[in-house]
Structure formats: structure tokens, C-alpha cells
Design an enzyme around this catalytic site. Sequence first.
Site, short mmCIF file in Angstrom:
data_model
loop_
_atom_site.label_atom_id
_atom_site.label_comp_id
_atom_site.label_asym_id
_atom_site.label_seq_id
_atom_site.Cartn_x
_atom_site.Cartn_y
_atom_site.Cartn_z
N THR A 69 0.84 -1.20 0.00
CA THR A 69 0.00 0.00 0.00
C THR A 69 0.88 1.25 0.00
O THR A 69 2.06 1.20 0.33
CB THR A 69 -0.90 0.05 1.25
OG1 THR A 69 -0.09 0.12 2.42
CG2 THR A 69 -1.79 -1.18 1.33
N ASP A 70 0.26 2.37 -0.40
CA ASP A 70 0.96 3.65 -0.31
C ASP A 70 0.11 4.63 0.50
O ASP A 70 -0.93 4.25 1.04
CB ASP A 70 1.29 4.19 -1.70
CG ASP A 70 0.05 4.52 -2.51
OD1 ASP A 70 -1.04 4.75 -1.93
OD2 ASP A 70 0.14 4.56 -3.75
N GLN A 71 0.54 5.85 0.61
CA GLN A 71 -0.16 6.79 1.48
C GLN A 71 -1.50 7.24 0.94
O GLN A 71 -2.26 7.91 1.65
CB GLN A 71 0.73 8.00 1.79
CG GLN A 71 0.99 8.92 0.62
CD GLN A 71 1.87 10.10 1.04
OE1 GLN A 71 2.87 9.92 1.73
NE2 GLN A 71 1.51 11.30 0.64
#
Lengths: 134, 134, 134, 134
Positions: free
Chosen positions: D16-18
Site C-alpha cells: 500500500t501507499d499513502q
Amino acid sequence: MNQWYETPIRVRYAETDQMGIAHHSNYLIWFEHGRSEFCRAKGFSYRDMEAEDDVLLVVAETHCRYKSAAFYEDLLTVRIRIGTVRSRGLSFEYEIVREADGTMIAEGETVHIVTDSNKRVRTMPEKYRAKLLT
Amino acid sequence: MNQWYETPIRVRYAETDQMGIAHHSNYLIWFEHGRSEFCRAKGFSYRDMEAEDDVLLVVAETHCRYKSAAFYEDLLTVRIRIGTVRSRGLSFEYEIVREADGTMIAEGETVHIVTDSNKRVRTMPEKYRAKLLT
Amino acid sequence: MNQWYETPIRVRYAETDQMGIAHHSNYLIWFEHGRSEFCRAKGFSYRDMEAEDDVLLVVAETHCRYKSAAFYEDLLTVRIRIGTVRSRGLSFEYEIVREADGTMIAEGETVHIVTDSNKRVRTMPEKYRAKLLT
Amino acid sequence: MNQWYETPIRVRYAETDQMGIAHHSNYLIWFEHGRSEFCRAKGFSYRDMEAEDDVLLVVAETHCRYKSAAFYEDLLTVRIRIGTVRSRGLSFEYEIVREADGTMIAEGETVHIVTDSNKRVRTMPEKYRAKLLT
């Protein structure tokens, strides 16, 4: 003297996770980047050491203490120095600091064994040992 | 009793490096995958714990000892168990073993602090604490 | 005029795979790094655009043609420029070149949709649009 | 007949990313995982093909269209099938679908050139070609 060598790193978007911070696994990659730059600063290329002299620094142990989060686009300083040096192994110590405010992001150590490309333990050639220790 | 929970993982091509082995940073990702599956086996989802109850297990420390290399397509078993549990933190212990020959690939620990999404330390809610410890 | 903006990138050990080359998935991360640096060069931070104005450039499409392999420690230049700009989307074009010998490593494009943090399509604010196009 | 082969993948936290979604670079890694499993289903191991017969499927081109976001812990199905097969190259087509609700997450293609480990283009050995096409 065993002084810190410093190299900058910019946190990438892909390195963040859904907590909004740099994922903790990237710190090991930043440590490794620090090792590459450290070798280059000492007058040799880790790539050439592997390709030309068949010397690999296999990772035997990693340890990281996360002190404060790092964020996307943060400019970090990876500080690295030699820990211990033995005939067939060595360790490095690290600190990661955020440039903008001096916050300590992480501290860590990695332990390495010297091998050839067939995974046989070997002695670190004197020319690299000398350069690492200067 | 504090028994190991086991979950399989297959080494991906993208996880290898030019030494021909799984890069050491992936072990932290496999540990994390083990934590996800461990929570699921204990009757809750780490995703829901984060989204619904604002409970995050922030990584405070990681430690990994690399015993033997893992290779592309290796089927590994990630073994995980609770180490210590305190009111505002806990630790996990790990072993990674190659299924085909039982080789110990790595051992490690991670230490976590319980926080909310604003990074404030908080107490682990009793419902998760109870599930983790059963 | 639509000129290339250039930013350097050094291939990391962790980015290599067992073929001895940089794994192809990293190119998308390098493209993204190029976008970050491109925005910074245009006078704004992608981080602030996301955090302060709730403008996200969601990736809708990526396309990469791999021309030649990149190796550990290679110093690459990521070249980036705007492709097309519409009210609710835009595209970027990329080239990656090895500095040492000018070899073309890759070419690519990415297409983006402008959204807010709730994934609703929105119009790119004029202040960013103007900066991107200067 | 050219049927889809399906393999499951679980979205990892580290992926996942931000933005709170799986980072788009991972889709290329999931495609690659699909290729590995596809080969295994066809009766051979991609690892052995590389190690024993010196046949590499070098990635020449990737293309991905992102239709809907994927989230941490989502169980996805990677669907893969052969696109075109030529004597010295082939392409694969992909779809990624979320199991829980059937949402189409992404579509893509990858183009590969057959080489040996010295990066020389070669012909795909008939035994692999036959297996891939059955």
C-alpha cells in the site's frame, strides 16, 4: 578514527504505506544504499568488488530501531560507519536523520560475512580491508 | 501455550537480487505478512482493527538473523508467535523455513507500539488482546 | 515549449533481480520519482498539493518499453515532460538514459486522473495547471 | 483455445501507499507472479527453464490500465493468458479482479523476448513452446 560517512536519500511515494509513513522495510534498503556510497567514498565500487574480485558481503543479520516516522519527500541523511572488522566478516552501524529538523529517524546495525559467489566464506582481500578502514 | 502459527509464502522473481537470492529486505515484508495471517487466524482482521477501532501496531524495532539463502519459487513457511505483551506494546517472534528440505532460512523478532492513527500511544483494546493471547 | 526535465537516479542493489539487471517494476517507481522532482522544479511540492489542496494524480495507465538493461550502481537520467493536459487529467512522457554511455534504457508514458482524497474526479486547480504548463 | 488461467494474490501492507491503496508498481509484480504460476500449471517451472535450459523471457514492454483501486488484505485473482507467440518472443494478457465483489481492478499486457543468459536472442525451445500453447 571511526567517523560517520553521510549520504542523502529522498523518501519516494512508492516507499510510503497506508499509515502515511515510509514502510519500515525500506530502511534496510537505505542502509544498503549507504553501504554502496560508503564504499564509493572509500575509493572502490561494491559492484566491481563483486564482479572483478568475487567478494560478496552477504547479510547475516540486520537490526533496526525506529525512532520517528519518515514521510514522503523527506530528505534524509543516512549516516554509516564500520562497526567491527574481522577476517571473514564485518559490521556496519547506521543512523538516519531528517535533514529539515534533525529528528533521529532510526538507528541500526548490519552484520556481514565475506563470501565468494559460490557462497563459500572467504577472507576479505587486503586491498578492500585497507580501504574500508582508512 | 504460545504455539507457532504457520503461513506459506512463495518467493517472487521480483524479490530476488543479482546475488541470485531473495533480497534480505523482503524478510521484513514476509514477517508482516505473517502478522496479517496470524491476526486472521485469531479471528480478526488487521485491516479492520486499523479502520474500525483506530488501533495501529507501529513497528518500533526489527531484528533478523539470516541463516540460509532463499531462492526464486521456493515455498517457505513463515512461523510466527507472540513474544511479549504489555499494555501498550507487544512483540512477535518468527522463523522462516524452506518447506522442501526443512532448512532454517531466518529467525527474527519485531517490537510494536500500540497507537492511534494520530501516532498517540494507546492501550490495546481488551478484545484484541484477548484474541491475540488465545 | 514542452521540454524535457531531467533528474538523476542511481540503481540500488535491492532493485536488481537474479537476471543481474534492474527489475522492470522499478521503472514505474523511477517515473514517479521523476514526477515528484518535476513538480518541485515547477515550483510546488506534490506532497503539499495532496495535503493542502486535496489534489491527487491517480495513476490510470502506465506503459513502458524496455530498450536496454540497467545495472546496479548505474547512474541513470530520468527525462520527463508533460504529454497531454485536460481539465481532469494529464499524461507524462518519459525516457530513461544511462549517463555513462548515453544508452536509451526505456521509454514510457503514464496517464493520470485528477481526484480528491475520496477518489472523486475533480478539476485540476488553475494554480497547479499553470505551473505544470510553464 | 486460449483460456484464462487464474491465480490468487493477497494484497500486502507493504504494497500500500499513502493514498491507502496498493501502489501501481506492484501490478507488474503480480503479473509476473501470474506468469510463474501459469508456467507451473503448464507443467514446467520458470526457474528450471532459466537454470537448466538457459531460456529467459526478458520483459520488453509492459502496459497496465488501472480500473479500480485494490486495498490491503484484498484477495485478488490474477487472470493470465497467452497473447501472441512468435519464434523469438511472446506476449501475455492479464486481468486482475477482486474476488469479494468481482470488481475489475486492472487489465494489462506484457511483451517478452526469448534470450539466453548472455542476453542473446534465441528461439524458444519446442518443449516449452508446446507446453505454453496447450
